[in-house]
Design an enzyme around this catalytic site. Structure first.
Site, short mmCIF file in Angstrom:
data_model
loop_
_atom_site.label_atom_id
_atom_site.label_comp_id
_atom_site.label_asym_id
_atom_site.label_seq_id
_atom_site.Cartn_x
_atom_site.Cartn_y
_atom_site.Cartn_z
N GLU A 1 38.40 -45.34 6.51
CA GLU A 1 38.67 -44.00 7.07
C GLU A 1 38.86 -42.92 6.01
OE1 GLU A 1 40.11 -46.83 8.08
OE2 GLU A 1 39.56 -47.01 10.20
N GLU B 1 41.20 -32.13 12.83
CA GLU B 1 42.09 -33.01 12.05
C GLU B 1 41.48 -33.26 10.66
OE1 GLU B 1 43.14 -37.38 12.46
OE2 GLU B 1 44.71 -36.54 13.72
N HIS C 1 46.17 -52.88 13.94
CA HIS C 1 44.73 -53.09 14.07
C HIS C 1 43.92 -52.82 12.81
CE1 HIS C 1 43.50 -48.86 13.93
NE2 HIS C 1 44.63 -48.60 14.54
N ASP D 1 38.55 -39.45 11.34
CA ASP D 1 38.08 -40.28 10.22
C ASP D 1 37.35 -41.55 10.62
OD1 ASP D 1 40.07 -41.85 11.27
OD2 ASP D 1 41.44 -41.64 9.58
N ARG E 1 41.63 -52.47 9.69
CA ARG E 1 40.68 -53.40 9.06
C ARG E 1 41.21 -53.97 7.75
NH1 ARG E 1 34.90 -53.43 10.47
NH2 ARG E 1 34.75 -52.34 12.45
N HIS F 1 45.61 -54.64 20.44
CA HIS F 1 44.27 -54.06 20.28
C HIS F 1 43.25 -55.10 20.76
CE1 HIS F 1 40.83 -52.24 18.18
NE2 HIS F 1 41.58 -51.17 17.97
C1 UD1 Z 1 38.36 -48.03 14.83
C2 UD1 Z 1 38.35 -46.97 13.70
C3 UD1 Z 1 39.77 -46.70 13.23
C4 UD1 Z 1 40.71 -46.38 14.39
C5 UD1 Z 1 40.60 -47.47 15.43
C6 UD1 Z 1 41.46 -47.10 16.61
C7 UD1 Z 1 36.41 -47.03 12.22
C8 UD1 Z 1 35.83 -47.61 11.00
N1 UD1 Z 1 37.63 -47.49 12.56
O1 UD1 Z 1 38.75 -49.25 14.26
O2 UD1 Z 1 39.76 -45.60 12.34
O3 UD1 Z 1 42.02 -46.33 13.89
O4 UD1 Z 1 39.23 -47.60 15.85
O5 UD1 Z 1 41.71 -48.19 17.43
O6 UD1 Z 1 35.80 -46.21 12.85
N2 UD1 Z 1 37.10 -53.74 20.91
C9 UD1 Z 1 36.90 -54.04 22.23
N3 UD1 Z 1 37.07 -53.04 23.18
C10 UD1 Z 1 37.46 -51.80 22.86
C11 UD1 Z 1 37.70 -51.49 21.50
C12 UD1 Z 1 37.49 -52.46 20.54
O7 UD1 Z 1 36.55 -55.17 22.58
O8 UD1 Z 1 37.60 -50.96 23.75
C13 UD1 Z 1 36.87 -54.78 19.88
C14 UD1 Z 1 35.38 -55.09 19.67
O9 UD1 Z 1 35.24 -56.45 19.46
C15 UD1 Z 1 35.05 -54.33 18.39
C16 UD1 Z 1 36.36 -54.47 17.63
O10 UD1 Z 1 37.39 -54.34 18.62
O11 UD1 Z 1 33.95 -54.88 17.70
C17 UD1 Z 1 36.60 -53.49 16.52
O12 UD1 Z 1 36.36 -52.14 16.91
P1 UD1 Z 1 35.92 -51.04 15.80
O13 UD1 Z 1 35.79 -49.70 16.44
O14 UD1 Z 1 34.77 -51.54 15.03
O15 UD1 Z 1 37.12 -51.02 14.80
P2 UD1 Z 1 38.63 -50.65 14.99
O16 UD1 Z 1 39.37 -51.60 14.14
O17 UD1 Z 1 38.98 -50.53 16.42
N1 UDP Z 2 47.84 -45.97 22.36
C1 UDP Z 2 47.58 -46.15 23.72
N2 UDP Z 2 47.74 -47.42 24.24
C2 UDP Z 2 48.12 -48.48 23.49
C3 UDP Z 2 48.34 -48.28 22.10
C4 UDP Z 2 48.18 -47.02 21.57
O1 UDP Z 2 47.25 -45.23 24.43
O2 UDP Z 2 48.26 -49.59 24.04
C5 UDP Z 2 47.65 -44.61 21.79
C6 UDP Z 2 48.75 -44.06 20.91
O3 UDP Z 2 49.73 -43.36 21.65
C7 UDP Z 2 48.00 -43.13 19.96
C8 UDP Z 2 46.65 -43.80 19.83
O4 UDP Z 2 46.53 -44.69 20.94
O5 UDP Z 2 47.80 -41.85 20.52
C9 UDP Z 2 46.55 -44.54 18.55
O6 UDP Z 2 45.36 -45.27 18.54
P1 UDP Z 2 45.05 -46.43 17.51
O7 UDP Z 2 46.33 -47.04 17.04
O8 UDP Z 2 44.05 -47.31 18.16
O9 UDP Z 2 44.29 -45.66 16.35
P2 UDP Z 2 44.73 -44.77 15.09
O10 UDP Z 2 45.69 -43.74 15.54
O11 UDP Z 2 45.30 -45.71 14.08
O12 UDP Z 2 43.44 -44.21 14.60
#
Ligand code: UD1
Ligand code: UDP
Length: 371
Positions: free
Chosen positions: A132, A118, A209, A96, A211, A242
């Site tokens: 999502e 999924e 994490h 999603d 939004r 995160h």
């Molecule tokens: C995204 C997904 C969400 C998922 C989540 C998992 C969308 C809209 N949301 O949300 O469904 O649950 O990922 O974690 O697709 N950042 C870093 N390094 C990283 C990752 C993130 O610095 O490796 C920071 C960056 O500043 C980035 C911010 O996190 O701009 C947000 O990342 P983004 O993918 O936009 O949204 P998530 O809240 O992570």
């Molecule tokens: N996870 C990880 N390291 C961490 C936190 C979470 O590997 O420090 C794993 C967790 O086991 C799960 C996935 O990341 O499989 C969940 O990711 P996240 O919470 O970012 O996204 P969501 O599942 O909400 O989309």
């Protein structure tokens, strides 16, 4: 040779697609082509390294503070070039995220069939999880074949008019990934985690994490958790934060200054999976963790107002706390202080599959596109 492109960009997609990449690579007559959007960077790379996956394409999109439109537009354009240059027979997306929606749309524009892994989860509220829920609904419209984890997910798709002949119930690939990680003799690489007394302390593991929780809801949630840790001296909290700076800022404000609260960096999946297996309970707004923790027999307090994963709630191992200060505090307190309640919630259940989802998905792909 059936050329299957797998497109993903965030940590959870990578964790859930990695075993599928491996299963397709093993399958005679199929080729796996990995394209990462890098909607995430470090958190994605941790998973690629762990599973030894070397993407053929990397759109390298992540920017600090990226908006949803930034990601949508970047994936759509970046993938157009990839798909024109290297046209696969089938493109697989997962779940999603905005990567998922945009990649499915990019494939549709090139008239390449999309398989949605999924598929069929629904919360019923387009603003929670946001964006999502809508991403997943739109991906369903774009997909030619739908891999659903549970009977409930299949029903959701049927109710929206998807033909039964293009839906396969396979279980969730996260259970495949989890089974590859868990070891009773696992030793953490971080000394802090090896020093924690999981036997005598009530250790809680938290992730946050979403939004829709950023800002006041997240501050209320963190205040409630801090209060619970301060009130019960036999507890501890581990929070692998995160990398989103908006999350880290609120965490620092509410959790600094308590020696039983450990704010740490995101853990590699292997360490995180084994940490879930050691702690007493889990507090999370994550989707994937709501699927993993029940399989490990760990009670989960969900820091959200609703879930698109009701199966473990029905089974009794997951409780939806909401995002209010009082509600979160009440659910945590109950699990810390009421042993009977804790025991009732720690029955291991596995509504999300038996660890053979990837095998089943590959079989369906073979039947539809190769045989
Ligand atoms: C995204 C997904 C969400 C998922 C989540 C998992 C969308 C809209 N949301 O949300 O469904 O649950 O990922 O974690 O697709 N950042 C870093 N390094 C990283 C990752 C993130 O610095 O490796 C920071 C960056 O500043 C980035 C911010 O996190 O701009 C947000 O990342 P983004 O993918 O936009 O949204 P998530 O809240 O992570
Ligand atoms: N996870 C990880 N390291 C961490 C936190 C979470 O590997 O420090 C794993 C967790 O086991 C799960 C996935 O990341 O499989 C969940 O990711 P996240 O919470 O970012 O996204 P969501 O599942 O909400 O989309």
């Amino acid at each position: 040779m059936l050329r299957v492109m797998l497109v993903f960009g965030t940590r959870p997609e990578a964790i859930k697609m990695a075993p599928l990449v491996k299963a397709i690579e093993r399958e005679p007559g199929m080729e796996a082509i990995v394209c990462v959007t890098a909607q995430h960077r470090e958190m994605l790379d941790q998973v690629l390294t762990l599973f030894d996956i070397k993407p053929k394409y990397d759109l390298n999109l992540m920017k600090a503070g990226q908006s949803l439109s930034d990601i949508t537009a970047g994936v759509l354009k970046g993938l157009e070039d990839v798909l024109i240059a290297d046209r696969p027979d089938l493109l697989l997306v997962h779940g999603d995220t905005t990567t998922t929606l945009s990649a499915a749309l990019a494939a549709f524009y090139q008239q390449i069939p999309v398989g949605h892994v999924e598929a069929g989860l629904r919360s019923g509220n387009i603003y929670s999880p946001y964006p999502e829920e809508m991403n997943r609904m739109l991906a369903s419209k774009l997909a030619a074949v739908h891999f659903a984890a549970t009977e409930g997910n299949v029903d959701n798709l049927l109710h929206e008019g998807v033909d039964a002949s293009v839906i396969a119930k396979t279980g969730n690939t996260v259970i495949d990934a989890l089974k590859m990680m868990i070891r009773s003799d696992y030793v953490f690489e971080t000394s802090l985690l090896n020093q924690i007394d999981f036997e005598h302390q009530k250790v809680m593991l938290m992730t946050a994490h979403r939004r829709e929780n950023l800002g006041e809801p997240m501050a209320d949630i963190f205040r409630a958790i801090r209060e619970a840790v301060d009130t019960y001296p036999d507890t501890a909290l581990i929070f692998p934060m995160h990398l989103n700076p908006n999350v880290r800022k609120i965490a620092k404000t509410h959790f600094d200054g308590c020696e039983r609260i450990h704010l740490i960096e995101p853990l590699p999946y292997e360490a995180f999976a084994n940490l879930q297996n050691r702690v007493k309970l889990i507090l999370t707004d994550s989707g994937g963790i709501q699927e993993e923790a029940p399989a490990l027999g760990k009670p989960v307090v969900v820091l959200r107002t609703e879930t698109e994963r009701p199966e473990a709630v029905d089974a009794g191992t997951v409780v939806i706390a909401g995002v209010g200060y009082e509600d979160v505090k009440r659910e945590i307190t109950r699990l810390i202080t009421d042993e009977a309640h804790y025991q009732a919630m720690s029955e291991a259940v596995n509504p999300y599959g038996d660890g053979t989802a990837c095998e089943q998905i590959v079989k369906v792909i073979r039947q539809k596109y190769l045989d």
